[in-house]
Design a protein around this motif. Structure first.
Motif, PDB file in Angstrom:
ATOM      1  N   ASN A 175      10.404 -13.468 -26.290  1.00  0.00           N
ATOM      2  CA  ASN A 175      10.024 -12.433 -27.265  1.00  0.00           C
ATOM      3  C   ASN A 175       8.973 -12.932 -28.257  1.00  0.00           C
ATOM      4  N   TRP A 176       8.685 -14.218 -28.225  1.00  0.00           N
ATOM      5  CA  TRP A 176       7.765 -14.774 -29.219  1.00  0.00           C
ATOM      6  C   TRP A 176       6.323 -14.375 -28.948  1.00  0.00           C
ATOM      7  N   LYS A 177       5.556 -14.329 -30.029  1.00  0.00           N
ATOM      8  CA  LYS A 177       4.092 -14.321 -29.963  1.00  0.00           C
ATOM      9  C   LYS A 177       3.674 -15.762 -30.277  1.00  0.00           C
ATOM     10  N   LEU A 178       3.409 -16.518 -29.240  1.00  0.00           N
ATOM     11  CA  LEU A 178       3.312 -17.967 -29.386  1.00  0.00           C
ATOM     12  C   LEU A 178       1.857 -18.426 -29.309  1.00  0.00           C
ATOM     13  N   GLY A 179       1.368 -19.015 -30.398  1.00  0.00           N
ATOM     14  CA  GLY A 179       0.040 -19.615 -30.405  1.00  0.00           C
ATOM     15  C   GLY A 179       0.121 -21.049 -29.913  1.00  0.00           C
ATOM     16  N   PHE A 180      -0.779 -21.417 -29.011  1.00  0.00           N
ATOM     17  CA  PHE A 180      -0.766 -22.744 -28.380  1.00  0.00           C
ATOM     18  C   PHE A 180      -2.004 -23.494 -28.846  1.00  0.00           C
ATOM     19  N   ILE A 181      -1.817 -24.583 -29.604  1.00  0.00           N
ATOM     20  CA  ILE A 181      -2.949 -25.292 -30.199  1.00  0.00           C
ATOM     21  C   ILE A 181      -2.873 -26.780 -29.891  1.00  0.00           C
ATOM     22  N   GLY A 182      -4.007 -27.430 -29.999  1.00  0.00           N
ATOM     23  CA  GLY A 182      -4.103 -28.867 -29.753  1.00  0.00           C
ATOM     24  C   GLY A 182      -5.548 -29.226 -29.462  1.00  0.00           C
ATOM     25  N   ARG A 183      -5.883 -30.476 -29.582  1.00  0.00           N
ATOM     26  CA  ARG A 183      -7.261 -30.908 -29.401  1.00  0.00           C
ATOM     27  C   ARG A 183      -7.701 -30.745 -27.955  1.00  0.00           C
ATOM     28  N   ASN A 184      -9.017 -30.639 -27.759  1.00  0.00           N
ATOM     29  CA  ASN A 184      -9.573 -30.458 -26.414  1.00  0.00           C
ATOM     30  C   ASN A 184      -9.138 -31.596 -25.495  1.00  0.00           C
ATOM     31  N   GLY A 185      -8.809 -31.220 -24.254  1.00  0.00           N
ATOM     32  CA  GLY A 185      -8.462 -32.215 -23.250  1.00  0.00           C
ATOM     33  C   GLY A 185      -7.018 -32.673 -23.279  1.00  0.00           C
ATOM     34  N   ARG A 186      -6.176 -32.056 -24.133  1.00  0.00           N
ATOM     35  CA  ARG A 186      -4.779 -32.496 -24.223  1.00  0.00           C
ATOM     36  C   ARG A 186      -3.858 -31.787 -23.222  1.00  0.00           C
ATOM     37  N   GLY A 187      -4.375 -30.772 -22.509  1.00  0.00           N
ATOM     38  CA  GLY A 187      -3.563 -30.188 -21.440  1.00  0.00           C
ATOM     39  C   GLY A 187      -3.049 -28.787 -21.684  1.00  0.00           C
ATOM     40  N   LEU A 208      -2.644  -7.679 -30.315  1.00  0.00           N
ATOM     41  CA  LEU A 208      -1.632  -8.655 -29.916  1.00  0.00           C
ATOM     42  C   LEU A 208      -0.480  -8.707 -30.911  1.00  0.00           C
ATOM     43  N   ASN A 209      -0.770  -8.439 -32.168  1.00  0.00           N
ATOM     44  CA  ASN A 209       0.280  -8.444 -33.183  1.00  0.00           C
ATOM     45  C   ASN A 209       1.318  -7.349 -32.940  1.00  0.00           C
ATOM     46  N   LYS A 210       0.919  -6.291 -32.226  1.00  0.00           N
ATOM     47  CA  LYS A 210       1.849  -5.204 -31.899  1.00  0.00           C
ATOM     48  C   LYS A 210       2.662  -5.490 -30.635  1.00  0.00           C
ATOM     49  N   LYS A 211       2.296  -6.575 -29.939  1.00  0.00           N
ATOM     50  CA  LYS A 211       2.965  -6.937 -28.694  1.00  0.00           C
ATOM     51  C   LYS A 211       3.867  -8.146 -28.918  1.00  0.00           C
ATOM     52  N   ASN A 212       4.588  -8.529 -27.879  1.00  0.00           N
ATOM     53  CA  ASN A 212       5.283  -9.813 -27.890  1.00  0.00           C
ATOM     54  C   ASN A 212       5.389 -10.307 -26.458  1.00  0.00           C
ATOM     55  N   GLY A 213       5.876 -11.516 -26.302  1.00  0.00           N
ATOM     56  CA  GLY A 213       6.023 -12.075 -24.979  1.00  0.00           C
ATOM     57  C   GLY A 213       4.751 -12.668 -24.428  1.00  0.00           C
ATOM     58  N   PHE A 214       4.158 -13.609 -25.173  1.00  0.00           N
ATOM     59  CA  PHE A 214       2.943 -14.251 -24.673  1.00  0.00           C
ATOM     60  C   PHE A 214       2.757 -15.637 -25.280  1.00  0.00           C
ATOM     61  N   ILE A 215       2.004 -16.468 -24.530  1.00  0.00           N
ATOM     62  CA  ILE A 215       1.445 -17.713 -25.060  1.00  0.00           C
ATOM     63  C   ILE A 215      -0.054 -17.508 -25.150  1.00  0.00           C
ATOM     64  N   LEU A 216      -0.616 -17.798 -26.304  1.00  0.00           N
ATOM     65  CA  LEU A 216      -2.035 -17.558 -26.562  1.00  0.00           C
ATOM     66  C   LEU A 216      -2.723 -18.868 -26.926  1.00  0.00           C
ATOM     67  N   ILE A 217      -3.682 -19.277 -26.110  1.00  0.00           N
ATOM     68  CA  ILE A 217      -4.537 -20.413 -26.479  1.00  0.00           C
ATOM     69  C   ILE A 217      -5.755 -19.876 -27.215  1.00  0.00           C
ATOM     70  N   SER A 218      -5.931 -20.328 -28.441  1.00  0.00           N
ATOM     71  CA  SER A 218      -7.118 -19.963 -29.211  1.00  0.00           C
ATOM     72  C   SER A 218      -7.323 -21.025 -30.281  1.00  0.00           C
ATOM     73  N   HIS A 219      -8.593 -21.214 -30.666  1.00  0.00           N
ATOM     74  CA  HIS A 219      -8.921 -22.150 -31.746  1.00  0.00           C
ATOM     75  C   HIS A 219      -9.444 -21.421 -32.980  1.00  0.00           C
ATOM     76  N   ASP A 220      -9.401 -20.097 -32.949  1.00  0.00           N
ATOM     77  CA  ASP A 220      -9.892 -19.290 -34.066  1.00  0.00           C
ATOM     78  C   ASP A 220      -8.737 -19.075 -35.045  1.00  0.00           C
TER      79      ASP A 220
END
Length: 490
Positions: free
Chosen positions: A31-43, A158-170
């Motif tokens: 159910n989470w709206k999950l932001g996925f962050i980390g430095r470039n090249g970390r996987g 996206l804020n109105k949705k749920n159930g995702f992993i989102l990769i973004s650096h913004d």
């Protein structure tokens, strides 16, 4: 609600000597709206591909839900045909509802998909995925083809949705649409409730706490070492009196001296144990402190305050793109070209670089003005870094030193650039620009795919050295900090 369980995940590419992940374990609520962050090249992208079952791995990934990945391949057809083929039971009112939320014109349904802008294609693909039921979405950097307004719209969607992993650096984009953060750190992976800003605040607090603890422990360890040395010396001195000469006919009380010596030795061992405990505690600190060394740039001083001007510029393709545009660029200004996709930002940059674009009006660039350019495109990057530095005439040692500061490992220097991640390729272009002495730096969407920490490094660099710049960037946080002048297009 369902859980995605990752247990003892270990993975490395066949061509790599290092694990991307090693014995990683955590849980994700679907159910989470999950932001996925980390430095470039970390996987980050690699992890999404693992969830999709594209690579073999050690450990366990279990989930009672289907995954869908953005972006996905589409064969060109009318947009409505693509949607109905992928979602055969969908009602048109459902499509129109998603299109309305994403501010997609209804008429795009009856246009060929590849005739649409990249931003419209991005929105339509997201709408298709969210129209599926009981799917968990893996959204990999959707902002790269979105202008500022498009990013705002998609973030609100996206804020109105749920159930995702989102990769973004913004950072602004993430803050608008996530409620949890999954971060790949230097030493581990962690999940935390909140948006990017709350995660960053907590990270800063934790880093500062660990730095303070490290300083305290260093002082304690030094003090304990000195106390242990003194106690050991005292014990040795007392023990040596056992063999001392009689004083005034008296024999030394060896029992008392032995007891005192043993007591001193026990105190020495206690101090040593405390020191070792402190050393063990210190060893646990600073593993996730990100090193973000300061970058440097050396802009040339121009002989005139005015570097260039544009007067009554018009650009027409199949329709008018730029109409009667005039502006100046002066020494020390950082000029942001602002506008939606297709408003002519890249066309202006091409004209400033001397490329042939049909236009009317005047573009005047002062003689002897040296320009350093960062392009949107990285597809031309091939071969190794040494050859690249030689070909464009920059100092290889300086170039690689800057890349190290941008979190390149030394192993990356041995690879060809075709093997780099998209973010690492962009860092190559930025590092090469920083190596060039120029009067004017023209950067066209330099931050696409660049991780957040590197964005902050680049912001700090520009604010410290204040080069003259013309840039296009849809990262609102970056533009707000950097721009001294904005030219609104469209």
């Amino acid at each position: 609600m369902a859980l995605i369980n990752i247990s003892q995940l270990t993975f490395s590419y066949d061509s790599s000597f290092e694990n991307i992940f090693h014995n990683v374990s955590f849980q994700i609520d679907t159910n989470w709206k999950l932001g996925f962050i980390g430095r470039n090249g970390r996987g980050k992208t690699t992890f999404l591909k693992l969830l999709m079952g594209e690579y073999e791995y050690k450990g366990t990934i279990s989930a009672d839900i289907e995954f869908d990945y953005f972006p996905f391949s589409i064969e060109d057809d009318l947009t409505i045909n693509i949607i109905e083929e992928m979602l055969p039971n969908i009602e048109q009112w459902q499509i129109y509802k998603e299109f309305s939320l994403l501010e997609i014109p209804d008429e795009t349904l009856y246009q060929m998909f590849f005739t649409l802008s990249k931003g419209e294609q991005t929105k339509i693909m997201l709408a298709i995925l969210f129209l599926k039921e009981h799917h968990f979405l893996l959204i990999d950097e959707p902002t790269n083809h979105l202008d500022m307004n498009g990013r705002r719209v998609v973030s609100e969607y996206l804020n109105k949705k749920n159930g995702f992993i989102l990769i973004s650096h913004d950072r602004t984009f993430l803050d608008g649409c996530i409620d949890h953060v999954l971060s790949i750190n230097k030493a581990n992976i962690e999940v935390q409730k909140g948006n990017y800003s709350t995660w960053k605040q907590n990270k800063d607090y934790q880093d500062q706490y660990e730095l303070n603890e490290n300083q305290r422990l260093k002082k304690d360890i030094k003090r304990l070492n000195e106390a242990a040395k003194r106690t050991t010396q005292w014990s040795d001195d007392v023990e040596s009196t056992k063999k001392g000469q009689r004083i005034s006919g008296l024999r030394p009380d060896r029992g008392f001296i032995g007891h005192k010596s043993a007591k001193m030795m026990k105190r020495s061992k206690t101090l040593e144990k405390r020191r070792n405990d402190q050393l063990n505690e210190k060893e646990k600190l600073l593993k996730n402190i990100e090193e973000a060394e300061s970058l440097a740039i050396h802009p040339l001083k121009f002989h005139s305050s005015q570097m260039l001007y544009v007067d009554h510029l018009n650009i027409v393709y199949d329709r008018p793109i730029i109409q009667d545009l005039s502006f100046n660029v002066y020494d020390g200004e950082r000029v942001a070209l602002i506008g939606k996709n297709g408003s002519g930002k890249s066309s202006i940059i091409k004209l400033l670089l001397g490329q042939e674009i049909p236009h009317s009006g005047t573009i005047f660039i002062k003689n002897q003005l040296k320009i350093s350019y960062v392009s949107q495109d990285t597809a031309f990057l091939k071969g190794n870094l040494k050859e690249y530095a030689q070909n464009i005439g920059i100092d290889e040692s300086l170039f690689k030193a800057i890349l190290r500061k941008l979190d390149f490992s030394r192993i990356q220097f041995e690879k060809n650039m075709e093997e780099f991640s998209a973010g690492q390729k962009k860092k190559v272009l930025i590092a090469s620009s920083l190596c060039q002495q120029a009067h004017l730096y023209i950067w066209d969407e330099p931050l696409n795919y660049i991780d957040v920490l590197s964005r902050i490094q680049i912001e700090n660099l520009i604010l410290e050295y204040q080069p003259t710049m013309i840039f296009v960037e849809h990262d609102a946080a970056f533009t707000d900090k950097i721009a001294t002048k904005r030219i609104q297009l469209g």
